[in-house]
Design a protein around this motif. Structure first.
Motif, PDB file in Angstrom:
ATOM      1  N   ASP A  70       0.566  -1.264   0.417  1.00  0.00           N
ATOM      2  CA  ASP A  70       0.239  -0.321   0.079  1.00  0.00           C
ATOM      3  C   ASP A  70       0.946   1.424  -0.617  1.00  0.00           C
ATOM      4  N   ILE A  72      -4.454  10.030   1.250  1.00  0.00           N
ATOM      5  CA  ILE A  72      -5.312  10.798   1.207  1.00  0.00           C
ATOM      6  C   ILE A  72      -5.101  10.937  -0.756  1.00  0.00           C
ATOM      7  N   TRP A  73      -3.931  11.102  -1.473  1.00  0.00           N
ATOM      8  CA  TRP A  73      -3.327  11.104  -2.606  1.00  0.00           C
ATOM      9  C   TRP A  73      -3.873  10.231  -3.323  1.00  0.00           C
ATOM     10  N   TRP A  74      -3.778   8.423  -2.631  1.00  0.00           N
ATOM     11  CA  TRP A  74      -3.273   7.689  -2.740  1.00  0.00           C
ATOM     12  C   TRP A  74      -4.774   6.622  -2.883  1.00  0.00           C
ATOM     13  N   ARG A  75      -5.564   6.006  -3.225  1.00  0.00           N
ATOM     14  CA  ARG A  75      -6.401   4.935  -2.306  1.00  0.00           C
ATOM     15  C   ARG A  75      -4.820   3.882  -1.930  1.00  0.00           C
ATOM     16  N   THR A  76      -5.697   3.685  -0.654  1.00  0.00           N
ATOM     17  CA  THR A  76      -4.885   2.718   0.505  1.00  0.00           C
ATOM     18  C   THR A  76      -5.182   1.881   1.473  1.00  0.00           C
ATOM     19  N   LEU A  77      -4.696   0.792   1.935  1.00  0.00           N
ATOM     20  CA  LEU A  77      -5.967   0.286   2.689  1.00  0.00           C
ATOM     21  C   LEU A  77      -5.022   0.966   4.363  1.00  0.00           C
ATOM     22  N   HIS A  78      -4.075   1.229   4.254  1.00  0.00           N
ATOM     23  CA  HIS A  78      -4.237   2.115   5.843  1.00  0.00           C
ATOM     24  C   HIS A  78      -5.348   3.319   5.668  1.00  0.00           C
ATOM     25  N   GLN A  79      -5.553   3.692   6.801  1.00  0.00           N
ATOM     26  CA  GLN A  79      -7.010   4.953   7.410  1.00  0.00           C
ATOM     27  C   GLN A  79      -6.153   6.085   7.086  1.00  0.00           C
ATOM     28  N   PRO A  80      -6.888   7.145   6.452  1.00  0.00           N
ATOM     29  CA  PRO A  80      -6.639   8.791   6.413  1.00  0.00           C
ATOM     30  C   PRO A  80      -5.765   9.114   7.504  1.00  0.00           C
ATOM     31  N   PRO A  81      -5.171  10.252   7.745  1.00  0.00           N
ATOM     32  CA  PRO A  81      -4.685  10.698   9.301  1.00  0.00           C
ATOM     33  C   PRO A  81      -5.633  11.321  10.073  1.00  0.00           C
ATOM     34  N   THR A  82      -4.770  11.218  11.290  1.00  0.00           N
ATOM     35  CA  THR A  82      -5.986  12.082  12.302  1.00  0.00           C
ATOM     36  C   THR A  82      -6.047  12.940  12.688  1.00  0.00           C
ATOM     37  N   ARG A  89      -4.639  17.002   8.940  1.00  0.00           N
ATOM     38  CA  ARG A  89      -5.981  16.836   7.905  1.00  0.00           C
ATOM     39  C   ARG A  89      -7.030  17.605   7.821  1.00  0.00           C
ATOM     40  N   GLU A 137     -12.267  13.117  13.546  1.00  0.00           N
ATOM     41  CA  GLU A 137     -13.189  12.518  13.447  1.00  0.00           C
ATOM     42  C   GLU A 137     -12.573  11.456  15.117  1.00  0.00           C
ATOM     43  N   MET A 138     -12.760  11.403  15.957  1.00  0.00           N
ATOM     44  CA  MET A 138     -12.020  11.375  17.296  1.00  0.00           C
ATOM     45  C   MET A 138     -12.966  11.324  18.653  1.00  0.00           C
TER      46      MET A 138
END
Lengths: 139, 318
Positions: free
Chosen positions: B107, B159-169, B172, B177-178
């Motif tokens: 990823d 954010i730029w690519w499709r990843t399995l990793h979640q977006p930054p907390t 951002r 979202e916490m």
């Protein structure tokens, strides 16, 4: 050249990472996974063509099958039926993101590898209800 | 009480506080107890960013002012950054295996973080390959400046690519979202780790100063032996190599001990990992936290050992 011996580890590491990236990710496309819409739009479904499909598990569609689980995956526009062989991941449930690897025969996606995609929401048990966010399509 | 002691006590106190908060707050809805790995993984990544940012600042200041203290700052920070990048990847693998279901996948976020690790390992290798102290500072400063482009790429890759990793907390687009308990635990950990960074940096800079003093003394002796006719080997354009004489400063025994500690840690990690399928969620959390503190302890031990041996060598040649 003893002085340059220390470059070996970083250089080999870089080569290994780039090679792995080329072999396991860039082979077919630049994206880590395809969305259901992109999979459906594939001109000629090829049962030998392995790919990754990413989307959200649709509520109420999870069914146990012999040797696996069947469910629908959506990107908000298109929904695809998935037959997964093997035990689902621990966090697998309705509404969660998944990235599965397998083949598309034109009607059903047959997967044998599953990764659960958690988003960046962190909700307490008694706090706000977890609302599945945007569909995992990325940029 | 020395300044070092004040920082060290603050680091331990805030780390314990952060640990208590991280383990005492409630479960997360989706991940349950596994969400607690966030409070060691994200602060490690933050320190990697911060450390490479300081390397950039030190590099620019060196090129502007030509004072070796800025080079020592840049070099010290790069080593600390490499440590925290490696720790971030290790913790990410543990978290990935327990939530996604895989240790590793190709990823964008994962690949780019690994590239960043190897580029900064290259920075450390570059430093060790240049005998001339001034040329070493100047050339590594350029790499320290170039390397920084990776930070925004790594951070925004999700954010730029499709990843399995979640977006930054944090850092951002859009709000965080916490829920409040997780925020409290995260910010407590970020604060504690930042103090840990200051503690490590003070020690690492002390080591750099000792290493430079050793090289200086050896070079001065060389000049004295060779007579006034020979130009000072510390300066660029010199044909003299002070490197082979200065090399013992990088104590072989310290390296050996570090490698041994690393191998024992790796063996322990491999042993636990092979039993991964039978780990409970709390087991995974304990695994991640143990790796975090064991790695930090090993790094501190290695650092103190190097300071000790280098100081003894300086005293020997003085």
């Amino acid at each position: 050249m003893r002085r340059y011996a220390r470059f070996v580890i970083p250089a080999l590491g870089l080569v290994a990472v780039l090679l792995g990236f080329l072999l396991f990710n860039l082979k077919d496309s630049l994206v880590f996974f395809r969305t259901p819409t992109e999979v459906v739009e594939l001109a000629t479904p090829d049962a030998a063509d392995r790919m990754r499909l990413g989307g959200q598990v649709v509520g109420g569609t999870i069914e146990d099958t012999t040797g696996g689980v069947a469910f629908d995956v959506t990107d908000g526009t298109t929904t695809i039926a998935v037959i997964h062989s093997g035990a689902p991941q621990q966090l697998f449930k309705e509404g969660i993101g998944v990235v599965i690897t397998g083949t598309w025969d034109g009607t059903t996606f047959h997967s044998d590898e599953m990764m659960v995609k958690h988003d960046e929401q962190y909700r307490t048990d008694d706090g706000q209800v977890y609302e599945p966010g945007e569909y995992p399509t990325g940029g | 009480m020395t300044k070092n002691r004040v920082f060290e006590i603050s680091a331990v106190t805030t780390m314990v506080t952060a640990l208590v908060i991280a383990l005492s707050i409630g479960k997360e809805q989706t991940m349950g107890n596994l969400a607690r790995v966030l409070f060691v993984h994200v602060p490690s990544a933050w320190l990697a960013y911060l450390a490479f940012g300081v390397t950039l600042a030190g590099s620019i200041l060196y090129l502007a002012k030509k004072d070796l203290k800025w080079d020592r700052l840049a070099a010290s920070s790069a080593e600390v950054g490499v440590f925290f990048t490696a720790l971030t990847i290790a913790l990410g693998m543990i978290w990935g295996r327990s939530t996604w279901g895989v240790w590793w996948t190709w990823d964008a976020r994962l690949v780019l973080t690994a590239v960043m690790l190897f580029v900064y390992l290259g920075y450390l290798a570059l430093r060790r390959s240049i005998p001339d102290r001034i040329a070493r500072a100047r050339r590594s400063a350029w790499l320290g400046i170039l390397g920084i482009v990776q930070i925004p790429i790594v951070h925004f890759s999700v954010i730029w690519w499709r990843t399995l990793h979640q977006p930054p907390t944090i850092l951002r687009p859009g709000s965080m979202e916490m829920d409040p308990p997780f925020r409290a635990a995260l910010f407590a950990a970020l604060f504690a780790y930042t103090i840990v960074y200051v503690v490590l940096m003070r020690r690492r800079i002390e080591l750099s100063q000792l290493e430079d003093r050793f090289e200086e003394i050896v070079a001065a002796e060389e000049r004295a032996v060779a007579g006034e006719a020979v130009t000072a080997p510390r300066y660029e354009g010199s044909t003299e190599m002070v490197w082979d004489d200065a090399a013992p400063v990088r104590d072989r025994r310290a390296t050996f001990v570090a490698v041994a500690i690393g191998l024992v840690l790796a063996a322990a990690v491999a042993a636990v990992s092979s039993q991964a399928t039978s780990l409970s969620n709390w087991g995974w959390v304990a695994y991640a936290y143990t790796v975090t503190y064991a790695a930090m302890l090993a790094y501190v031990t290695w650092l103190v050992w190097r300071i000790h041996t280098t100081r003894r060598r300086v005293e020997e040649v003085q």
